[in-house]
Design an enzyme around this catalytic site. Sequence first.
Site, PDB file in Angstrom:
ATOM      1  N   LYS A   1       0.725  -1.319   0.188  1.00  0.00           N
ATOM      2  CA  LYS A   1      -0.151  -0.198  -0.142  1.00  0.00           C
ATOM      3  C   LYS A   1       0.820   1.167  -0.046  1.00  0.00           C
ATOM      4  O   LYS A   1       1.976   1.310   0.270  1.00  0.00           O
ATOM      5  CB  LYS A   1      -0.984  -0.087   1.241  1.00  0.00           C
ATOM      6  CG  LYS A   1      -2.004  -1.127   1.158  1.00  0.00           C
ATOM      7  CD  LYS A   1      -2.872  -1.264   2.297  1.00  0.00           C
ATOM      8  CE  LYS A   1      -3.780  -2.261   2.401  1.00  0.00           C
ATOM      9  NZ  LYS A   1      -4.841  -2.315   3.499  1.00  0.00           N
TER      10      LYS A   1
ATOM     11  N   TYR B   1     -12.390  -2.879  -3.536  1.00  0.00           N
ATOM     12  CA  TYR B   1     -12.789  -2.838  -2.165  1.00  0.00           C
ATOM     13  C   TYR B   1     -14.425  -2.852  -2.209  1.00  0.00           C
ATOM     14  O   TYR B   1     -15.117  -2.376  -1.338  1.00  0.00           O
ATOM     15  CB  TYR B   1     -12.442  -1.749  -1.317  1.00  0.00           C
ATOM     16  CG  TYR B   1     -10.889  -2.118  -0.722  1.00  0.00           C
ATOM     17  CD1 TYR B   1     -10.519  -2.893  -0.342  1.00  0.00           C
ATOM     18  CD2 TYR B   1      -9.811  -1.056  -1.031  1.00  0.00           C
ATOM     19  CE1 TYR B   1      -9.186  -3.208   0.244  1.00  0.00           C
ATOM     20  CE2 TYR B   1      -8.530  -1.219  -0.654  1.00  0.00           C
ATOM     21  CZ  TYR B   1      -8.297  -2.261   0.125  1.00  0.00           C
ATOM     22  OH  TYR B   1      -6.936  -2.411   0.550  1.00  0.00           O
TER      23      TYR B   1
ATOM     24  N   PHE C   1     -15.487   3.384   7.040  1.00  0.00           N
ATOM     25  CA  PHE C   1     -14.476   3.806   6.910  1.00  0.00           C
ATOM     26  C   PHE C   1     -13.997   3.721   5.593  1.00  0.00           C
ATOM     27  O   PHE C   1     -12.816   4.026   5.199  1.00  0.00           O
ATOM     28  CB  PHE C   1     -13.227   2.680   7.606  1.00  0.00           C
ATOM     29  CG  PHE C   1     -13.559   1.146   7.233  1.00  0.00           C
ATOM     30  CD1 PHE C   1     -12.814   0.882   6.075  1.00  0.00           C
ATOM     31  CD2 PHE C   1     -14.223   0.191   7.963  1.00  0.00           C
ATOM     32  CE1 PHE C   1     -12.961  -0.574   5.604  1.00  0.00           C
ATOM     33  CE2 PHE C   1     -14.486  -0.885   7.615  1.00  0.00           C
ATOM     34  CZ  PHE C   1     -13.724  -1.540   6.496  1.00  0.00           C
TER      35      PHE C   1
ATOM     36  N   ARG D   1      -1.469 -14.489   4.558  1.00  0.00           N
ATOM     37  CA  ARG D   1      -2.337 -13.651   5.571  1.00  0.00           C
ATOM     38  C   ARG D   1      -1.572 -13.732   7.239  1.00  0.00           C
ATOM     39  O   ARG D   1      -1.756 -12.750   7.821  1.00  0.00           O
ATOM     40  CB  ARG D   1      -3.851 -14.256   5.712  1.00  0.00           C
ATOM     41  CG  ARG D   1      -4.532 -14.160   4.567  1.00  0.00           C
ATOM     42  CD  ARG D   1      -5.301 -12.787   4.353  1.00  0.00           C
ATOM     43  NE  ARG D   1      -5.991 -12.560   5.401  1.00  0.00           N
ATOM     44  CZ  ARG D   1      -6.863 -11.298   5.195  1.00  0.00           C
ATOM     45  NH1 ARG D   1      -6.742 -10.409   4.218  1.00  0.00           N
ATOM     46  NH2 ARG D   1      -7.750 -11.071   6.256  1.00  0.00           N
TER      47      ARG D   1
ATOM     48  N   THR E   1      -5.535  -7.353  10.867  1.00  0.00           N
ATOM     49  CA  THR E   1      -5.846  -6.007   9.850  1.00  0.00           C
ATOM     50  C   THR E   1      -5.522  -4.899  10.667  1.00  0.00           C
ATOM     51  O   THR E   1      -4.892  -3.963  10.098  1.00  0.00           O
ATOM     52  CB  THR E   1      -7.485  -6.151   9.875  1.00  0.00           C
ATOM     53  OG1 THR E   1      -7.964  -7.284   8.894  1.00  0.00           O
ATOM     54  CG2 THR E   1      -7.864  -4.892   9.019  1.00  0.00           C
TER      55      THR E   1
ATOM     56  N   ARG F   1       2.389  -6.308   9.526  1.00  0.00           N
ATOM     57  CA  ARG F   1       1.719  -5.239  10.276  1.00  0.00           C
ATOM     58  C   ARG F   1       2.235  -4.852  11.862  1.00  0.00           C
ATOM     59  O   ARG F   1       2.217  -3.932  12.428  1.00  0.00           O
ATOM     60  CB  ARG F   1       0.208  -5.538  10.330  1.00  0.00           C
ATOM     61  CG  ARG F   1      -0.480  -5.341   8.596  1.00  0.00           C
ATOM     62  CD  ARG F   1      -1.624  -6.010   8.673  1.00  0.00           C
ATOM     63  NE  ARG F   1      -2.169  -5.519   7.390  1.00  0.00           N
ATOM     64  CZ  ARG F   1      -3.506  -6.239   6.710  1.00  0.00           C
ATOM     65  NH1 ARG F   1      -3.958  -7.245   7.625  1.00  0.00           N
ATOM     66  NH2 ARG F   1      -4.008  -5.940   5.815  1.00  0.00           N
TER      67      ARG F   1
ATOM     68  N   ASN G   1      -2.225   0.141   6.779  1.00  0.00           N
ATOM     69  CA  ASN G   1      -1.482  -0.926   7.524  1.00  0.00           C
ATOM     70  C   ASN G   1      -0.798  -1.679   6.408  1.00  0.00           C
ATOM     71  O   ASN G   1      -0.793  -3.252   6.540  1.00  0.00           O
ATOM     72  CB  ASN G   1      -2.834  -2.005   7.982  1.00  0.00           C
ATOM     73  CG  ASN G   1      -3.623  -2.117   6.887  1.00  0.00           C
ATOM     74  OD1 ASN G   1      -3.596  -1.824   5.678  1.00  0.00           O
ATOM     75  ND2 ASN G   1      -4.650  -3.081   7.231  1.00  0.00           N
TER      76      ASN G   1
ATOM     77  N   HIS H   1      -1.897  -5.462   1.371  1.00  0.00           N
ATOM     78  CA  HIS H   1      -3.049  -6.357   1.376  1.00  0.00           C
ATOM     79  C   HIS H   1      -2.702  -7.675   0.784  1.00  0.00           C
ATOM     80  O   HIS H   1      -1.910  -7.805   0.119  1.00  0.00           O
ATOM     81  CB  HIS H   1      -3.978  -5.594   0.235  1.00  0.00           C
ATOM     82  CG  HIS H   1      -5.108  -6.406  -0.518  1.00  0.00           C
ATOM     83  ND1 HIS H   1      -6.493  -6.570   0.204  1.00  0.00           N
ATOM     84  CD2 HIS H   1      -5.224  -7.397  -1.366  1.00  0.00           C
ATOM     85  CE1 HIS H   1      -7.277  -7.550  -0.477  1.00  0.00           C
ATOM     86  NE2 HIS H   1      -6.220  -8.126  -1.468  1.00  0.00           N
TER      87      HIS H   1
ATOM     88  N   GLU I   1      -9.573 -10.584  -7.655  1.00  0.00           N
ATOM     89  CA  GLU I   1      -8.657  -9.491  -7.710  1.00  0.00           C
ATOM     90  C   GLU I   1      -7.450  -9.579  -8.452  1.00  0.00           C
ATOM     91  O   GLU I   1      -6.950  -8.351  -9.062  1.00  0.00           O
ATOM     92  CB  GLU I   1      -7.951  -9.517  -6.071  1.00  0.00           C
ATOM     93  CG  GLU I   1      -9.115  -9.238  -5.202  1.00  0.00           C
ATOM     94  CD  GLU I   1      -8.666  -9.378  -3.618  1.00  0.00           C
ATOM     95  OE1 GLU I   1      -7.378  -9.863  -3.405  1.00  0.00           O
ATOM     96  OE2 GLU I   1      -9.332  -9.219  -2.687  1.00  0.00           O
TER      97      GLU I   1
HETATM   98  P1  IDP Z   1      -7.643  -7.021   5.384  1.00  0.00           P
HETATM   99  O1  IDP Z   1      -6.959  -6.034   4.777  1.00  0.00           O
HETATM  100  O2  IDP Z   1      -6.923  -7.686   6.418  1.00  0.00           O
HETATM  101  O3  IDP Z   1      -8.312  -7.963   4.523  1.00  0.00           O
HETATM  102  P2  IDP Z   1     -10.276  -6.036   5.284  1.00  0.00           P
HETATM  103  O4  IDP Z   1     -11.298  -6.071   6.524  1.00  0.00           O
HETATM  104  O5  IDP Z   1     -10.584  -6.605   4.218  1.00  0.00           O
HETATM  105  O6  IDP Z   1      -8.837  -6.208   6.098  1.00  0.00           O
HETATM  106  O7  IDP Z   1     -10.149  -4.342   5.368  1.00  0.00           O
HETATM  107  C1  IDP Z   1      -9.851  -3.682   4.294  1.00  0.00           C
HETATM  108  C2  IDP Z   1      -8.795  -2.655   4.693  1.00  0.00           C
HETATM  109  O8  IDP Z   1      -9.807  -1.561   5.127  1.00  0.00           O
HETATM  110  C3  IDP Z   1      -8.062  -3.023   5.748  1.00  0.00           C
HETATM  111  O9  IDP Z   1      -6.773  -3.354   5.298  1.00  0.00           O
HETATM  112  C4  IDP Z   1      -7.653  -1.438   6.361  1.00  0.00           C
HETATM  113  O10 IDP Z   1      -6.682  -0.629   5.760  1.00  0.00           O
HETATM  114  C5  IDP Z   1      -9.295  -0.923   6.251  1.00  0.00           C
HETATM  115  N1  IDP Z   1     -10.018  -1.015   7.229  1.00  0.00           N
HETATM  116  C6  IDP Z   1     -10.593  -2.286   7.927  1.00  0.00           C
HETATM  117  N2  IDP Z   1     -11.208  -2.101   8.754  1.00  0.00           N
HETATM  118  C7  IDP Z   1     -11.208  -0.944   9.107  1.00  0.00           C
HETATM  119  C8  IDP Z   1     -11.675  -0.023  10.290  1.00  0.00           C
HETATM  120  O11 IDP Z   1     -12.469  -0.380  11.055  1.00  0.00           O
HETATM  121  N3  IDP Z   1     -11.522   1.348  10.096  1.00  0.00           N
HETATM  122  C9  IDP Z   1     -10.653   1.938   9.413  1.00  0.00           C
HETATM  123  N4  IDP Z   1      -9.945   1.044   8.239  1.00  0.00           N
HETATM  124  C10 IDP Z   1     -10.159  -0.076   8.134  1.00  0.00           C
HETATM  125 MG    MG Z   2      -9.796  -7.948   3.012  1.00  0.00          MG
END
Ligand code: IDP
Ligand code: MG
Length: 147
Positions: A9, A49, A57, A85, A91, A102, A112, A115, A126
């Site tokens: 990212k 996304y 968010f 993962r 996350t 992370r 973070n 991805h 994807e």
């Molecule tokens: P992942 O990247 O671990 O698969 P996802 O739930 O798919 O997590 O969420 C996608 C991205 O959205 C996360 O990597 C993070 O950057 C952001 N994100 C997820 N949950 C939140 C939140 O509660 N607040 C702010 N950003 C979030």
């Molecule tokens: Mg995800």
Amino acid sequence: MERSLVLLKPDTVQRGLMGQIIGRIEKKGLKVTGMKMMEVEEGLAKEHYAEHVDKDFFSDLFGFITSSPIVAMVVEGEQAISVLRNMMGATNPFEAEPGTIRGDFGLDLTKNLIHGSDSPESAKREIDLFFGSEEILDYELTVGEWH
Ligand code: IDP
Ligand code: MG
């Protein structure tokens, strides 16, 4: 053999962490079969996304992922999706274990770093969004048998 879409990212690129994170992926024994630096246009961000467009968010996530270049990668290996993962960590970087990407480098829920696809179905969807088939290379890593 599984494939995952990995995105480094904008924070990874801006902080000069590309090499360290790609190095971890290489050292694990996973194979990079596609890689490019790119900007994520608005349409691609919304498609990638799609599951999050209605979340509160999303605007932060959308602003972040379109803010500055990323590195997109196709990474292959046995159980590559779950292995990546686990290497990424939770996350939320505040909860991610030390030793994970992370957990070691992150201190922000939006920024973070990385991805990774969360299932074979997501990976296929994807990868097709980010890569043309001609951009994914079919080659042998000659050290492969030593892993
Ligand atoms: P992942 O990247 O671990 O698969 P996802 O739930 O798919 O997590 O969420 C996608 C991205 O959205 C996360 O990597 C993070 O950057 C952001 N994100 C997820 N949950 C939140 C939140 O509660 N607040 C702010 N950003 C979030
Ligand atoms: Mg995800």
